[in-house]
Design a protein around this motif. Sequence first.
Motif, short mmCIF file in Angstrom:
data_model
loop_
_atom_site.label_atom_id
_atom_site.label_comp_id
_atom_site.label_asym_id
_atom_site.label_seq_id
_atom_site.Cartn_x
_atom_site.Cartn_y
_atom_site.Cartn_z
N GLU B 3 0.83 -1.21 0.00
CA GLU B 3 0.00 0.00 0.00
C GLU B 3 0.86 1.25 0.00
O GLU B 3 0.59 2.23 -0.71
N ASN B 6 2.28 1.80 -3.40
CA ASN B 6 1.25 2.38 -4.27
C ASN B 6 1.06 3.87 -3.99
O ASN B 6 0.92 4.69 -4.91
N LYS B 9 3.94 5.81 -5.48
CA LYS B 9 3.77 5.95 -6.94
C LYS B 9 2.71 7.01 -7.24
O LYS B 9 2.88 7.84 -8.16
N LEU B 10 1.62 6.96 -6.49
CA LEU B 10 0.55 7.95 -6.69
C LEU B 10 1.06 9.35 -6.39
O LEU B 10 0.75 10.31 -7.12
N PHE B 13 3.18 10.50 -9.20
CA PHE B 13 2.29 10.80 -10.33
C PHE B 13 1.63 12.17 -10.17
O PHE B 13 1.65 13.01 -11.08
N ILE B 14 1.08 12.39 -8.97
CA ILE B 14 0.38 13.67 -8.73
C ILE B 14 1.36 14.83 -8.76
O ILE B 14 1.09 15.89 -9.35
N LEU B 16 4.31 15.07 -10.30
CA LEU B 16 4.78 15.37 -11.67
C LEU B 16 3.69 16.07 -12.48
O LEU B 16 3.96 17.04 -13.21
N GLY B 17 2.47 15.58 -12.33
CA GLY B 17 1.34 16.21 -13.05
C GLY B 17 1.17 17.65 -12.64
O GLY B 17 0.98 18.54 -13.49
N THR B 18 1.26 17.90 -11.34
CA THR B 18 1.10 19.27 -10.84
C THR B 18 2.23 20.17 -11.34
O THR B 18 2.00 21.32 -11.72
N CYS B 20 3.96 19.83 -14.10
CA CYS B 20 3.70 20.12 -15.52
C CYS B 20 2.66 21.23 -15.65
O CYS B 20 2.81 22.16 -16.46
N PHE B 21 1.59 21.13 -14.86
CA PHE B 21 0.51 22.11 -14.93
C PHE B 21 1.00 23.49 -14.51
O PHE B 21 0.75 24.49 -15.19
N ALA B 24 3.28 24.96 -17.11
CA ALA B 24 2.50 25.48 -18.25
C ALA B 24 1.87 26.83 -17.88
O ALA B 24 1.91 27.78 -18.67
N LEU B 25 1.32 26.90 -16.66
CA LEU B 25 0.71 28.16 -16.21
C LEU B 25 1.76 29.27 -16.15
O LEU B 25 1.51 30.40 -16.56
#
Lengths: 260, 319
Positions: B3, B6, B9-10, B13-14, B16-18, B20-21, B24-25
Amino acid sequence: MIQTKGQFQSAKRFLFLVGDIGQFTLRFFREGFHKPFEWKEILKQCGEVGYRSLSLVGVTAFIMGLVLTIQSRPTLVEFGAESWLPAMVSVSLIREIGPVITALICAGKIGSRIGAELGSMRVTEQIDAMEVSGTNPFKYLVTTRVLATSLMLPLLVIFADTIALYGSFLAVNIKGAVSFQLFFNQVFETLEFSDLIPSILKSFFFGFIIGIIGCYMGYNSKKGTEGVGKSANSAVVVASLMVFILDLIAVQITDLFYEL
Amino acid sequence: MNENRNNLKLGIFITLGTICFVAALYLLGAKQNLFGGTFEIKAIFNNVNGLQKGNNVRYSGINVGTVKEIVILNDTAIEVNMMVQIDVHEFIKVDAIASLGNDGLMGNKLVNISPGGSRSRTIEVGETLLSINELDADEMLRRLEETNKNISLITSSLVGIVDKIDKGEGPIGTLLNDNNMALDLAKTMTNIRELSFQTASLSQNLSKSFNNFQSSENTIGMLMNDTVLAAEIRTVVDELKNFGTNSEKISSDLNTIVSGIKKGEGTVGTLLSDSIANDDIIKSIDNLQKGSEAFNENMQALKQNFLFRRYFKKLEKKK
Protein backbone atom coordinates in the motif's frame (compact mmCIF):
# COMPACT_ATOMS: atom_id res chain seq x y z
CA MET A 1 -48.40 1.00 -34.84
CA ILE A 2 -46.26 -1.68 -33.19
CA GLN A 3 -43.14 0.16 -34.34
CA THR A 4 -44.42 3.44 -32.85
CA LYS A 5 -45.16 1.66 -29.57
CA GLY A 6 -41.64 0.21 -29.57
CA GLN A 7 -40.14 3.67 -30.17
CA PHE A 8 -42.25 5.06 -27.36
CA GLN A 9 -41.00 2.32 -25.05
CA SER A 10 -37.40 3.06 -26.03
CA ALA A 11 -37.87 6.76 -25.38
CA LYS A 12 -39.50 5.93 -22.04
CA ARG A 13 -36.58 3.67 -21.11
CA PHE A 14 -34.12 6.38 -22.12
CA LEU A 15 -35.90 8.96 -19.99
CA PHE A 16 -35.98 6.54 -17.05
CA LEU A 17 -32.27 5.98 -17.50
CA VAL A 18 -31.58 9.73 -17.56
CA GLY A 19 -33.73 10.25 -14.47
CA ASP A 20 -32.02 7.38 -12.66
CA ILE A 21 -28.56 8.70 -13.50
CA GLY A 22 -29.66 12.15 -12.29
CA GLN A 23 -30.82 10.71 -8.98
CA PHE A 24 -27.63 8.69 -8.69
CA THR A 25 -25.61 11.89 -9.24
CA LEU A 26 -27.64 13.77 -6.64
CA ARG A 27 -27.01 10.96 -4.18
CA PHE A 28 -23.29 11.29 -4.88
CA PHE A 29 -23.42 14.99 -3.94
CA ARG A 30 -25.50 14.23 -0.88
CA GLU A 31 -23.20 11.53 0.44
CA GLY A 32 -19.86 12.38 -1.11
CA PHE A 33 -19.11 15.46 0.92
CA HIS A 34 -20.16 14.25 4.34
CA LYS A 35 -18.05 12.47 6.91
CA PRO A 36 -16.74 9.87 7.26
CA PHE A 37 -14.48 10.12 4.19
CA GLU A 38 -12.96 6.93 2.87
CA TRP A 39 -9.47 8.41 2.36
CA LYS A 40 -7.67 5.12 1.95
CA GLU A 41 -10.11 3.91 -0.67
CA ILE A 42 -9.96 7.28 -2.45
CA LEU A 43 -6.15 7.06 -2.62
CA LYS A 44 -6.32 3.46 -3.77
CA GLN A 45 -8.76 4.37 -6.50
CA CYS A 46 -6.63 7.39 -7.48
CA GLY A 47 -3.72 5.01 -7.93
CA GLU A 48 -5.85 2.65 -9.99
CA VAL A 49 -7.32 5.39 -12.16
CA GLY A 50 -4.33 7.71 -12.43
CA TYR A 51 -1.03 5.95 -12.06
CA ARG A 52 -2.11 2.65 -13.64
CA SER A 53 -3.62 4.43 -16.65
CA LEU A 54 -0.56 6.60 -17.26
CA SER A 55 1.30 4.17 -19.49
CA LEU A 56 -1.69 3.63 -21.78
CA VAL A 57 -2.51 7.34 -21.89
CA GLY A 58 1.18 8.25 -22.35
CA VAL A 59 1.74 5.89 -25.29
CA THR A 60 -1.50 6.97 -26.94
CA ALA A 61 -0.69 10.66 -26.44
CA PHE A 62 2.82 10.25 -27.84
CA ILE A 63 1.49 8.55 -30.96
CA MET A 64 -1.26 11.14 -31.19
CA GLY A 65 1.21 14.07 -31.19
CA LEU A 66 3.54 12.31 -33.61
CA VAL A 67 0.82 11.32 -36.08
CA LEU A 68 -1.01 14.63 -35.94
CA THR A 69 2.22 16.48 -36.73
CA ILE A 70 3.24 14.14 -39.55
CA GLN A 71 -0.24 14.28 -41.07
CA SER A 72 -0.54 18.07 -40.82
CA ARG A 73 2.91 18.83 -42.17
CA PRO A 74 2.29 18.29 -45.94
CA THR A 75 -0.70 20.65 -45.95
CA LEU A 76 1.19 23.37 -44.13
CA VAL A 77 4.24 22.89 -46.36
CA GLU A 78 1.96 23.37 -49.38
CA PHE A 79 1.01 26.81 -48.02
CA GLY A 80 4.61 27.60 -47.03
CA ALA A 81 3.53 27.67 -43.40
CA GLU A 82 5.67 24.85 -42.03
CA SER A 83 6.83 27.07 -39.19
CA TRP A 84 3.25 27.16 -37.93
CA LEU A 85 3.32 23.41 -37.25
CA PRO A 86 4.15 23.68 -33.50
CA ALA A 87 1.51 26.37 -33.02
CA MET A 88 -1.20 24.49 -34.87
CA VAL A 89 -0.47 21.11 -33.30
CA SER A 90 -0.24 22.55 -29.79
CA VAL A 91 -3.59 24.34 -30.05
CA SER A 92 -5.26 21.20 -31.41
CA LEU A 93 -3.73 19.01 -28.73
CA ILE A 94 -4.31 21.25 -25.72
CA ARG A 95 -7.78 22.48 -26.62
CA GLU A 96 -9.41 19.37 -27.92
CA ILE A 97 -7.54 16.24 -28.85
CA GLY A 98 -5.66 15.78 -25.57
CA PRO A 99 -8.69 15.96 -23.22
CA VAL A 100 -11.10 14.10 -25.50
CA ILE A 101 -8.80 11.24 -26.47
CA THR A 102 -7.65 10.82 -22.87
CA ALA A 103 -11.25 10.83 -21.69
CA LEU A 104 -12.22 8.21 -24.28
CA ILE A 105 -9.31 5.99 -23.30
CA CYS A 106 -10.30 6.36 -19.65
CA ALA A 107 -13.94 5.70 -20.51
CA GLY A 108 -12.79 2.46 -22.09
CA LYS A 109 -10.30 1.43 -19.46
CA ILE A 110 -11.65 2.89 -16.22
CA GLY A 111 -15.35 3.00 -17.07
CA SER A 112 -15.42 -0.66 -18.07
CA ARG A 113 -13.35 -1.63 -15.02
CA ILE A 114 -15.65 0.22 -12.62
CA GLY A 115 -18.77 -1.10 -14.36
CA ALA A 116 -17.54 -4.69 -14.30
CA GLU A 117 -16.18 -4.46 -10.75
CA LEU A 118 -19.33 -2.98 -9.22
CA GLY A 119 -21.52 -5.16 -11.44
CA SER A 120 -19.85 -8.34 -10.24
CA MET A 121 -20.10 -7.06 -6.66
CA ARG A 122 -23.81 -6.47 -7.22
CA VAL A 123 -24.52 -9.87 -8.78
CA THR A 124 -22.47 -11.68 -6.14
CA GLU A 125 -24.43 -9.73 -3.50
CA GLN A 126 -21.29 -8.19 -1.97
CA ILE A 127 -22.95 -4.78 -2.06
CA ASP A 128 -25.98 -6.16 -0.24
CA ALA A 129 -23.64 -7.74 2.30
CA MET A 130 -21.96 -4.37 2.89
CA GLU A 131 -25.33 -2.79 3.52
CA VAL A 132 -26.18 -5.55 5.96
CA SER A 133 -22.86 -5.14 7.78
CA GLY A 134 -23.54 -1.44 8.28
CA THR A 135 -21.09 -0.08 5.72
CA ASN A 136 -22.48 2.46 3.30
CA PRO A 137 -21.66 0.79 -0.05
CA PHE A 138 -22.46 3.92 -2.03
CA LYS A 139 -20.02 6.01 -0.01
CA TYR A 140 -17.35 3.34 -0.06
CA LEU A 141 -17.67 2.20 -3.66
CA VAL A 142 -19.23 5.00 -5.69
CA THR A 143 -18.04 8.21 -4.03
CA THR A 144 -14.43 7.11 -3.89
CA ARG A 145 -14.36 6.03 -7.54
CA VAL A 146 -16.13 9.13 -8.84
CA LEU A 147 -13.81 11.42 -6.85
CA ALA A 148 -10.78 9.46 -8.06
CA THR A 149 -11.79 9.71 -11.75
CA SER A 150 -12.71 13.41 -11.34
CA LEU A 151 -9.37 14.27 -9.75
CA MET A 152 -7.11 12.02 -11.81
CA LEU A 153 -8.40 12.70 -15.30
CA PRO A 154 -7.16 16.35 -15.35
CA LEU A 155 -3.74 15.08 -14.28
CA LEU A 156 -3.80 12.42 -16.97
CA VAL A 157 -4.74 15.09 -19.51
CA ILE A 158 -1.78 17.24 -18.41
CA PHE A 159 0.55 14.26 -18.85
CA ALA A 160 -1.07 13.43 -22.17
CA ASP A 161 -0.63 17.00 -23.43
CA THR A 162 3.02 17.11 -22.35
CA ILE A 163 3.86 13.74 -23.90
CA ALA A 164 1.91 14.55 -27.08
CA LEU A 165 3.82 17.82 -27.48
CA TYR A 166 7.08 15.93 -27.08
CA GLY A 167 5.89 13.46 -29.74
CA SER A 168 5.08 16.41 -31.97
CA PHE A 169 8.56 17.84 -31.41
CA LEU A 170 10.11 14.53 -32.48
CA ALA A 171 7.86 14.45 -35.58
CA VAL A 172 8.88 18.01 -36.51
CA ASN A 173 12.51 16.92 -36.22
CA ILE A 174 12.05 13.93 -38.50
CA LYS A 175 11.81 16.21 -41.57
CA GLY A 176 13.25 19.48 -40.32
CA ALA A 177 15.60 20.70 -37.64
CA VAL A 178 13.90 22.66 -34.90
CA SER A 179 15.52 23.02 -31.51
CA PHE A 180 13.65 21.93 -28.37
CA GLN A 181 13.67 25.51 -27.10
CA LEU A 182 12.38 27.00 -30.36
CA PHE A 183 9.63 24.40 -30.61
CA PHE A 184 8.35 25.04 -27.08
CA ASN A 185 8.79 28.81 -27.51
CA GLN A 186 6.50 28.64 -30.53
CA VAL A 187 4.07 26.43 -28.63
CA PHE A 188 3.77 28.78 -25.66
CA GLU A 189 3.80 31.83 -27.92
CA THR A 190 0.57 30.54 -29.42
CA LEU A 191 -1.14 29.14 -26.34
CA GLU A 192 -3.24 31.26 -24.05
CA PHE A 193 -4.83 30.68 -20.66
CA SER A 194 -8.08 30.38 -22.60
CA ASP A 195 -6.66 27.23 -24.20
CA LEU A 196 -5.33 25.51 -21.09
CA ILE A 197 -7.81 26.36 -18.33
CA PRO A 198 -11.05 25.31 -20.11
CA SER A 199 -9.30 22.16 -21.28
CA ILE A 200 -8.37 21.18 -17.71
CA LEU A 201 -11.80 22.13 -16.36
CA LYS A 202 -13.64 20.08 -18.93
CA SER A 203 -11.38 17.09 -18.29
CA PHE A 204 -12.49 17.31 -14.65
CA PHE A 205 -16.11 16.94 -15.82
CA PHE A 206 -15.12 14.16 -18.22
CA GLY A 207 -13.62 12.27 -15.24
CA PHE A 208 -16.72 12.90 -13.21
CA ILE A 209 -19.09 11.61 -15.90
CA ILE A 210 -16.91 8.54 -16.56
CA GLY A 211 -16.95 7.72 -12.82
CA ILE A 212 -20.69 8.35 -12.42
CA ILE A 213 -21.71 6.36 -15.52
CA GLY A 214 -19.34 3.49 -14.67
CA CYS A 215 -20.58 3.33 -11.09
CA TYR A 216 -24.24 3.67 -12.08
CA MET A 217 -24.03 0.88 -14.62
CA GLY A 218 -22.16 -1.43 -12.23
CA TYR A 219 -24.16 -0.50 -9.13
CA ASN A 220 -27.46 -1.22 -10.91
CA SER A 221 -26.29 -4.35 -12.66
CA LYS A 222 -28.86 -7.19 -13.03
CA LYS A 223 -29.26 -10.62 -14.51
CA GLY A 224 -26.16 -12.35 -13.18
CA THR A 225 -22.88 -12.60 -15.07
CA GLU A 226 -24.53 -11.52 -18.30
CA GLY A 227 -25.47 -8.30 -16.54
CA VAL A 228 -21.85 -7.71 -15.55
CA GLY A 229 -20.73 -7.76 -19.19
CA LYS A 230 -23.66 -5.55 -20.14
CA SER A 231 -22.84 -3.09 -17.36
CA ALA A 232 -19.20 -2.87 -18.46
CA ASN A 233 -20.23 -2.40 -22.07
CA SER A 234 -22.91 0.18 -21.26
CA ALA A 235 -20.50 2.04 -19.02
CA VAL A 236 -18.03 2.45 -21.91
CA VAL A 237 -20.63 3.34 -24.54
CA VAL A 238 -22.65 5.81 -22.45
CA ALA A 239 -19.55 7.39 -20.90
CA SER A 240 -17.97 7.88 -24.35
CA LEU A 241 -21.17 9.45 -25.65
CA MET A 242 -21.42 11.67 -22.61
CA VAL A 243 -17.80 12.78 -23.10
CA PHE A 244 -18.70 14.08 -26.56
CA ILE A 245 -21.87 15.76 -25.32
CA LEU A 246 -19.99 17.43 -22.47
CA ASP A 247 -17.30 18.49 -24.91
CA LEU A 248 -19.93 20.18 -27.05
CA ILE A 249 -21.30 22.04 -24.03
CA ALA A 250 -17.78 22.93 -22.85
CA VAL A 251 -16.91 24.44 -26.23
CA GLN A 252 -20.04 26.59 -26.15
CA ILE A 253 -19.35 27.79 -22.61
CA THR A 254 -15.67 28.47 -23.39
CA ASP A 255 -16.68 30.45 -26.44
CA LEU A 256 -19.10 32.43 -24.28
CA PHE A 257 -16.40 33.42 -21.80
CA TYR A 258 -13.24 33.61 -23.91
CA GLU A 259 -14.58 34.39 -27.43
CA LEU A 260 -12.48 31.70 -29.12
CA MET B 1 4.17 -2.32 2.41
CA ASN B 2 2.42 -2.77 -0.92
CA GLU B 3 0.00 0.00 0.00
CA ASN B 4 2.88 2.34 0.84
CA ARG B 5 4.51 1.63 -2.49
CA ASN B 6 1.25 2.38 -4.27
CA ASN B 7 0.89 5.61 -2.34
CA LEU B 8 4.46 6.59 -3.25
CA LYS B 9 3.77 5.95 -6.94
CA LEU B 10 0.55 7.95 -6.69
CA GLY B 11 2.45 10.76 -4.95
CA ILE B 12 5.05 10.86 -7.72
CA PHE B 13 2.29 10.80 -10.33
CA ILE B 14 0.38 13.67 -8.73
CA THR B 15 3.54 15.72 -8.09
CA LEU B 16 4.78 15.37 -11.67
CA GLY B 17 1.34 16.21 -13.05
CA THR B 18 1.10 19.27 -10.84
CA ILE B 19 4.61 20.40 -11.83
CA CYS B 20 3.70 20.12 -15.52
CA PHE B 21 0.51 22.11 -14.93
CA VAL B 22 2.25 24.82 -12.91
CA ALA B 23 5.06 25.05 -15.47
CA ALA B 24 2.50 25.48 -18.25
CA LEU B 25 0.71 28.16 -16.21
CA TYR B 26 4.02 29.91 -15.52
CA LEU B 27 5.06 29.89 -19.18
CA LEU B 28 1.67 31.20 -20.29
CA GLY B 29 1.71 33.80 -17.53
CA ALA B 30 5.27 34.87 -18.34
CA LYS B 31 4.18 35.43 -21.92
CA GLN B 32 1.50 37.80 -20.67
CA ASN B 33 3.95 39.48 -18.27
CA LEU B 34 2.05 38.34 -15.17
CA PHE B 35 5.18 37.61 -13.15
CA GLY B 36 7.58 40.40 -14.19
CA GLY B 37 7.57 44.17 -13.63
CA THR B 38 5.56 46.08 -16.18
CA PHE B 39 4.47 49.64 -16.85
CA GLU B 40 1.54 51.03 -18.77
CA ILE B 41 1.64 53.20 -21.86
CA LYS B 42 -1.08 54.24 -24.27
CA ALA B 43 -1.57 54.90 -27.96
CA ILE B 44 -4.58 56.31 -29.76
CA PHE B 45 -5.70 55.03 -33.16
CA ASN B 46 -8.59 55.80 -35.49
CA ASN B 47 -9.12 52.11 -36.24
CA VAL B 48 -7.55 49.15 -34.42
CA ASN B 49 -8.34 46.68 -37.24
CA GLY B 50 -9.29 43.78 -34.99
CA LEU B 51 -6.64 44.23 -32.30
CA GLN B 52 -7.67 42.39 -29.13
CA LYS B 53 -6.75 42.24 -25.47
CA GLY B 54 -3.68 40.06 -25.01
CA ASN B 55 -2.20 40.74 -28.46
CA ASN B 56 1.54 41.26 -28.48
CA VAL B 57 3.36 44.58 -28.27
CA ARG B 58 6.70 44.68 -30.07
CA TYR B 59 9.54 47.13 -29.74
CA SER B 60 11.83 47.00 -32.79
CA GLY B 61 10.53 43.49 -33.49
CA ILE B 62 11.00 42.12 -29.96
CA ASN B 63 7.99 41.03 -27.92
CA VAL B 64 8.00 43.34 -24.91
CA GLY B 65 4.41 43.34 -23.73
CA THR B 66 0.73 42.81 -24.35
CA VAL B 67 -2.39 44.84 -25.01
CA LYS B 68 -4.15 45.32 -21.68
CA GLU B 69 -7.27 47.17 -22.68
CA ILE B 70 -8.95 48.80 -25.67
CA VAL B 71 -11.25 51.74 -24.91
CA ILE B 72 -13.38 53.75 -27.32
CA LEU B 73 -12.80 57.43 -26.47
CA ASN B 74 -15.03 58.88 -29.19
CA ASP B 75 -16.11 58.14 -32.75
CA THR B 76 -12.64 58.78 -34.16
CA ALA B 77 -10.30 57.78 -31.31
CA ILE B 78 -9.67 54.38 -29.79
CA GLU B 79 -7.25 54.18 -26.88
CA VAL B 80 -5.06 51.09 -26.60
CA ASN B 81 -3.52 50.50 -23.16
CA MET B 82 -0.40 48.36 -23.21
CA MET B 83 1.55 46.63 -20.45
CA VAL B 84 5.23 46.74 -21.36
CA GLN B 85 8.16 45.10 -19.56
CA ILE B 86 9.94 47.48 -17.21
CA ASP B 87 13.33 46.44 -18.71
CA VAL B 88 12.59 48.28 -21.96
CA HIS B 89 11.23 51.42 -20.31
CA GLU B 90 14.46 53.37 -20.79
CA PHE B 91 14.48 52.63 -24.55
CA ILE B 92 10.98 53.91 -25.27
CA LYS B 93 11.33 57.62 -25.92
CA VAL B 94 8.57 60.17 -25.95
CA ASP B 95 8.73 60.45 -29.77
CA ALA B 96 8.54 56.68 -30.32
CA ILE B 97 5.78 55.76 -32.78
CA ALA B 98 3.15 53.06 -32.29
CA SER B 99 1.61 51.40 -35.33
CA LEU B 100 -0.60 48.38 -35.89
CA GLY B 101 0.81 45.37 -37.69
CA ASN B 102 0.30 41.68 -38.37
CA ASP B 103 2.29 38.75 -37.07
CA GLY B 104 3.08 37.31 -40.49
CA LEU B 105 0.73 37.34 -43.45
CA MET B 106 -2.23 35.78 -41.65
CA GLY B 107 -1.13 36.09 -38.05
CA ASN B 108 -2.58 37.98 -35.10
CA LYS B 109 -2.71 41.73 -34.92
CA LEU B 110 -0.04 43.41 -32.84
CA VAL B 111 1.25 46.84 -31.86
CA ASN B 112 4.69 47.79 -33.20
CA ILE B 113 6.63 50.48 -31.34
CA SER B 114 9.36 52.12 -33.43
CA PRO B 115 12.21 53.73 -31.44
CA GLY B 116 12.25 57.50 -31.05
CA GLY B 117 15.22 59.84 -31.22
CA SER B 118 18.10 58.95 -28.93
CA ARG B 119 18.23 62.48 -27.48
CA SER B 120 14.53 62.55 -26.61
CA ARG B 121 13.43 61.94 -23.04
CA THR B 122 12.13 58.57 -21.86
CA ILE B 123 8.36 58.20 -21.88
CA GLU B 124 6.53 58.53 -18.56
CA VAL B 125 4.29 55.80 -17.15
CA GLY B 126 0.76 56.21 -18.51
CA GLU B 127 1.87 58.66 -21.20
CA THR B 128 0.48 58.41 -24.73
CA LEU B 129 2.71 57.40 -27.64
CA LEU B 130 2.53 58.99 -31.07
CA SER B 131 0.69 56.70 -33.44
CA ILE B 132 0.34 56.07 -37.15
CA ASN B 133 -2.95 54.92 -38.59
CA GLU B 134 -2.18 52.58 -41.45
CA LEU B 135 -4.48 51.57 -44.27
CA ASP B 136 -6.43 48.48 -43.47
CA ALA B 137 -7.11 45.68 -45.92
CA ASP B 138 -10.73 46.75 -46.48
CA GLU B 139 -9.66 50.28 -47.34
CA MET B 140 -7.05 48.93 -49.73
CA LEU B 141 -9.63 46.71 -51.38
CA ARG B 142 -12.03 49.65 -51.70
CA ARG B 143 -9.32 51.69 -53.43
CA LEU B 144 -8.46 48.73 -55.63
CA GLU B 145 -12.13 48.50 -56.57
CA GLU B 146 -12.12 52.19 -57.61
CA THR B 147 -8.92 51.63 -59.58
CA ASN B 148 -10.52 48.65 -61.31
CA LYS B 149 -13.54 50.76 -62.27
CA ASN B 150 -11.24 53.44 -63.68
CA ILE B 151 -9.24 50.83 -65.59
CA SER B 152 -12.49 49.47 -66.98
CA LEU B 153 -13.53 52.94 -68.15
CA ILE B 154 -10.10 53.57 -69.66
CA THR B 155 -10.21 50.21 -71.44
CA SER B 156 -13.64 50.90 -72.92
CA SER B 157 -12.43 54.34 -74.08
CA LEU B 158 -9.36 52.72 -75.61
CA VAL B 159 -11.56 50.23 -77.43
CA GLY B 160 -13.53 53.17 -78.90
CA ILE B 161 -10.33 54.95 -79.90
CA VAL B 162 -8.84 51.83 -81.52
CA ASP B 163 -12.13 51.25 -83.34
CA LYS B 164 -12.03 54.80 -84.74
CA ILE B 165 -8.39 54.39 -85.74
CA ASP B 166 -9.25 51.11 -87.42
CA LYS B 167 -12.03 52.82 -89.37
CA GLY B 168 -9.62 55.55 -90.46
CA GLU B 169 -11.32 58.31 -88.48
CA GLY B 170 -9.33 61.16 -86.96
CA PRO B 171 -5.74 62.18 -87.69
CA ILE B 172 -4.16 58.96 -86.40
CA GLY B 173 -6.68 56.84 -88.27
CA THR B 174 -6.02 58.80 -91.46
CA LEU B 175 -2.30 58.47 -90.86
CA LEU B 176 -2.54 54.72 -90.51
CA ASN B 177 -5.04 54.08 -93.29
CA ASP B 178 -4.25 56.72 -95.98
CA ASN B 179 -1.72 55.30 -98.51
CA ASN B 180 -0.69 58.71 -99.84
CA MET B 181 0.01 59.93 -96.36
CA ALA B 182 1.96 56.77 -95.73
CA LEU B 183 4.04 57.48 -98.84
CA ASP B 184 4.53 61.08 -97.72
CA LEU B 185 5.54 59.82 -94.36
CA ALA B 186 7.99 57.42 -95.97
CA LYS B 187 9.45 60.31 -97.94
CA THR B 188 9.61 62.41 -94.85
CA MET B 189 11.41 59.61 -93.11
CA THR B 190 13.86 59.40 -96.02
CA ASN B 191 14.42 63.14 -95.80
CA ILE B 192 14.90 62.91 -92.08
CA ARG B 193 17.38 60.11 -92.62
CA GLU B 194 19.31 62.20 -95.18
CA LEU B 195 19.15 65.15 -92.86
CA SER B 196 20.52 63.04 -90.11
CA PHE B 197 23.38 61.89 -92.36
CA GLN B 198 24.11 65.50 -93.24
CA THR B 199 23.93 66.47 -89.62
CA ALA B 200 26.35 63.69 -88.83
CA SER B 201 28.81 64.81 -91.48
CA LEU B 202 28.36 68.42 -90.35
CA SER B 203 29.11 67.46 -86.81
CA GLN B 204 32.17 65.56 -88.03
CA ASN B 205 33.34 68.63 -89.91
CA LEU B 206 32.69 70.77 -86.89
CA SER B 207 34.65 68.31 -84.82
CA LYS B 208 37.56 68.48 -87.28
CA SER B 209 37.42 72.27 -87.33
CA PHE B 210 37.40 72.35 -83.62
CA ASN B 211 40.42 70.04 -83.55
CA ASN B 212 42.13 72.33 -86.03
CA PHE B 213 41.34 75.31 -83.83
CA GLN B 214 42.87 73.51 -80.93
CA SER B 215 45.98 72.33 -82.70
CA SER B 216 46.76 74.83 -85.56
CA GLU B 217 48.42 78.22 -85.38
CA ASN B 218 45.62 80.19 -86.96
CA THR B 219 44.04 83.14 -85.17
CA ILE B 220 41.30 81.21 -83.36
CA GLY B 221 43.74 78.43 -82.43
CA MET B 222 46.18 80.96 -81.10
CA LEU B 223 43.39 82.69 -79.26
CA MET B 224 42.40 79.40 -77.73
CA ASN B 225 45.87 77.99 -77.02
CA ASP B 226 48.53 80.72 -76.90
CA THR B 227 49.00 81.76 -73.30
CA VAL B 228 51.32 84.70 -74.20
CA LEU B 229 48.73 86.08 -76.55
CA ALA B 230 46.12 85.59 -73.89
CA ALA B 231 48.27 87.65 -71.49
CA GLU B 232 48.66 90.35 -74.10
CA ILE B 233 44.94 90.37 -74.78
CA ARG B 234 44.39 90.63 -71.05
CA THR B 235 46.77 93.65 -70.99
CA VAL B 236 44.94 95.18 -73.92
CA VAL B 237 41.69 94.61 -72.17
CA ASP B 238 43.12 96.26 -69.03
CA GLU B 239 44.26 99.21 -71.11
CA LEU B 240 40.89 99.39 -72.75
CA LYS B 241 39.45 99.46 -69.28
CA ASN B 242 41.76 102.36 -68.36
CA PHE B 243 40.86 104.04 -71.60
CA GLY B 244 37.23 103.60 -70.76
CA THR B 245 37.81 105.11 -67.34
CA ASN B 246 39.69 108.03 -68.84
CA SER B 247 37.06 108.48 -71.51
CA GLU B 248 34.50 108.57 -68.79
CA LYS B 249 36.46 111.31 -67.04
CA ILE B 250 36.90 113.19 -70.29
CA SER B 251 33.26 112.91 -71.11
CA SER B 252 32.33 114.08 -67.62
CA ASP B 253 34.75 117.04 -68.04
CA LEU B 254 33.28 117.76 -71.45
CA ASN B 255 29.87 117.52 -69.92
CA THR B 256 30.89 120.08 -67.30
CA ILE B 257 32.35 122.33 -70.02
CA VAL B 258 29.28 121.97 -72.21
CA SER B 259 26.98 122.65 -69.28
CA GLY B 260 29.14 125.72 -68.48
CA ILE B 261 28.91 126.81 -72.10
CA LYS B 262 25.16 126.27 -72.01
CA LYS B 263 24.94 128.38 -68.90
CA GLY B 264 26.90 131.10 -70.74
CA GLU B 265 29.97 130.81 -68.61
CA GLY B 266 33.39 131.64 -70.13
CA THR B 267 34.20 133.17 -73.50
CA VAL B 268 32.64 130.46 -75.65
CA GLY B 269 29.57 130.40 -73.42
CA THR B 270 29.24 134.15 -73.69
CA LEU B 271 29.71 133.88 -77.45
CA LEU B 272 27.03 131.24 -77.69
CA SER B 273 24.53 132.57 -75.25
CA ASP B 274 24.94 136.41 -75.46
CA SER B 275 22.82 137.62 -78.38
CA ILE B 276 24.37 141.14 -78.33
CA ALA B 277 27.88 139.74 -78.55
CA ASN B 278 26.64 137.50 -81.29
CA ASP B 279 25.33 140.44 -83.26
CA ASP B 280 28.64 142.22 -82.67
CA ILE B 281 30.57 139.27 -83.99
CA ILE B 282 28.30 139.04 -87.05
CA LYS B 283 28.83 142.75 -87.63
CA SER B 284 32.57 142.34 -87.16
CA ILE B 285 32.62 139.45 -89.63
CA ASP B 286 30.58 141.56 -92.01
CA ASN B 287 33.01 144.44 -91.56
CA LEU B 288 35.90 142.07 -92.10
CA GLN B 289 34.29 140.81 -95.31
CA LYS B 290 33.73 144.37 -96.49
CA GLY B 291 37.25 145.28 -95.43
CA SER B 292 38.71 142.32 -97.34
CA GLU B 293 36.71 143.23 -100.43
CA ALA B 294 38.02 146.82 -100.19
CA PHE B 295 41.47 145.40 -99.64
CA ASN B 296 41.10 143.25 -102.74
CA GLU B 297 40.08 146.33 -104.72
CA ASN B 298 43.11 148.17 -103.33
CA MET B 299 45.32 145.27 -104.26
CA GLN B 300 43.94 145.26 -107.81
CA ALA B 301 44.56 148.96 -108.00
CA LEU B 302 48.01 148.42 -106.61
CA LYS B 303 48.78 145.76 -109.25
CA GLN B 304 47.86 148.14 -111.97
CA ASN B 305 49.91 150.96 -110.42
CA PHE B 306 53.03 151.60 -112.38
CA LEU B 307 55.12 151.60 -109.22
CA PHE B 308 54.26 148.05 -108.26
CA ARG B 309 53.38 146.54 -111.72
CA ARG B 310 56.90 145.31 -112.26
CA TYR B 311 57.04 143.55 -108.87
CA PHE B 312 53.81 141.56 -109.49
CA LYS B 313 54.99 140.50 -112.97
CA LYS B 314 58.17 139.10 -111.37
CA LEU B 315 56.10 137.07 -108.91
CA GLU B 316 54.00 135.57 -111.75
CA LYS B 317 57.12 134.61 -113.67
CA LYS B 318 58.54 132.81 -110.59
CA LYS B 319 55.32 130.71 -110.35
